[in-house]
Design an enzyme around this catalytic site. Structure first.
Site, PDB file in Angstrom:
ATOM      1  CD  GLU A 197      -2.877  -0.977  -0.135  1.00 61.57           C
ATOM      2  OE1 GLU A 197      -3.271   0.152  -0.494  1.00 61.57           O
ATOM      3  OE2 GLU A 197      -3.147  -2.007  -0.774  1.00 61.57           O
TER       4      GLU A 197
ATOM      5  CG  HIS B 130      -0.924   1.312  -4.501  1.00 56.66           C
ATOM      6  ND1 HIS B 130      -0.920   1.096  -5.868  1.00 56.66           N
ATOM      7  CD2 HIS B 130      -1.518   0.218  -3.953  1.00 56.66           C
ATOM      8  CE1 HIS B 130      -1.477  -0.077  -6.130  1.00 56.66           C
ATOM      9  NE2 HIS B 130      -1.835  -0.630  -4.991  1.00 56.66           N
TER      10      HIS B 130
ATOM     11  CD  GLU C 115      -3.055  -3.604  -7.163  1.00 64.81           C
ATOM     12  OE1 GLU C 115      -2.503  -4.339  -6.326  1.00 64.81           O
ATOM     13  OE2 GLU C 115      -3.602  -2.542  -6.850  1.00 64.81           O
TER      14      GLU C 115
END
Length: 261
Positions: free
Chosen positions: A121, A124, A182
């Site tokens: 995360e 990202h 991703e």
């Protein structure tokens, strides 16, 4: 003449919006990072006011220990909050905010597995994926409206903005990251957890556990917005040798997190 001027203006915008991700990929980034950070801060404040925050000291210490070990490799001050939510989910937002659900903490066997999700995360955020998606979606004209919309998650535009930030599932709208995003977040996250001293091999065990939980019918928002387990595991395995070398370097420098669940 007008069409020519418009073309020149459009080309200028495209050229000025070119950026490069941490993995060397070319990105279209038009919105300012400050704007997107403000959106992340507003979204996180809204979530804390409208969703129950866990008071479980053991869960909070565990999540913060893992997250802080990861973010020491990125720099900056990060806020970590554990939410009382049985879905298997975690997220990171622009503005250095990290949220972890109690359901995910209950699922993982150890700190290494939680580090795999948190590292992903944070990957990202480091790759500016929210900015990239917002830039593509707003295409300049509605950028300000998107920033303002985050404070109104009940509206259609607000839900779209939150979805583009990566927390839309909280408000009933899911806008998946692309497969490119991703894979990039997986690669960066694997390196982050290894450089922090966590065992990168546990990332594969984590996704196998996620797969088993999904087959058992558990609500997994994290999985619902992400690509197949097989492709993810294949990418992780391709990068595992480098990650293990980074872990050994971290250990030699004294970075061995001791985060007890």
């Amino acid at each position: 003449m007008l069409n020519k001027n418009l073309l020149i203006a459009a080309v200028s915008v495209l050229l000025s919006a070119c950026a490069t991700s941490p993995t060397g990929r070319t990105q279209f980034i038009y919105m300012s990072d400050n704007q997107v950070d403000q959106m992340g801060l507003q979204a996180f404040d809204s979530m804390k006011s409208k969703n129950p925050v866990s008071r479980n000291s053991r869960f909070n210490q565990f999540a913060q220990c893992v997250a802080y070990a990861i973010t020491q490799q990125t720099g900056g001050q990060w806020e970590v909050v554990v939410f009382e939510d049985e879905t298997l989910n975690a997220f990171a937002l622009p503005g250095n905010k990290i949220g972890v659900h109690t359901g995910l903490i209950n699922l993982v066997d150890n700190a290494d597995q939680l580090a795999a999700v948190v590292g992903h995360e944070v990957g990202h955020v480091l790759s500016r994926h929210s900015n990239e998606r917002l830039s593509q979606e707003t295409a300049v004209s509605t950028g300000l409206a998107m920033v303002q919309a985050v404070t109104q998650p009940q509206t259609a535009l607000g839900q779209t903005a939150l979805g583009l930030l990566g927390v839309g599932a909280q408000y009933g709208v899911i806008l998946p990251y692309s497969r490119i995003h991703e894979t990039e977040a997986d690669t960066i996250g694997l390196d982050l957890m290894a450089r922090a001293g966590f065992d990168p091999r546990q990332s594969i065990n984590l996704w196998l556990k996620m797969d088993k939980a999904a087959q058992g019918g558990q609500p997994i928002e994290f999985m619902s917005t992400h690509p197949s387990h097989a492709s993810r595991i294949d990418n992780l395995q391709q990068n595992m040798n480098r990650a293990l070398q980074l872990q050994q370097q971290a250990w030699s420098q004294g970075r061995q997190p001791r985060c007890a669940k």
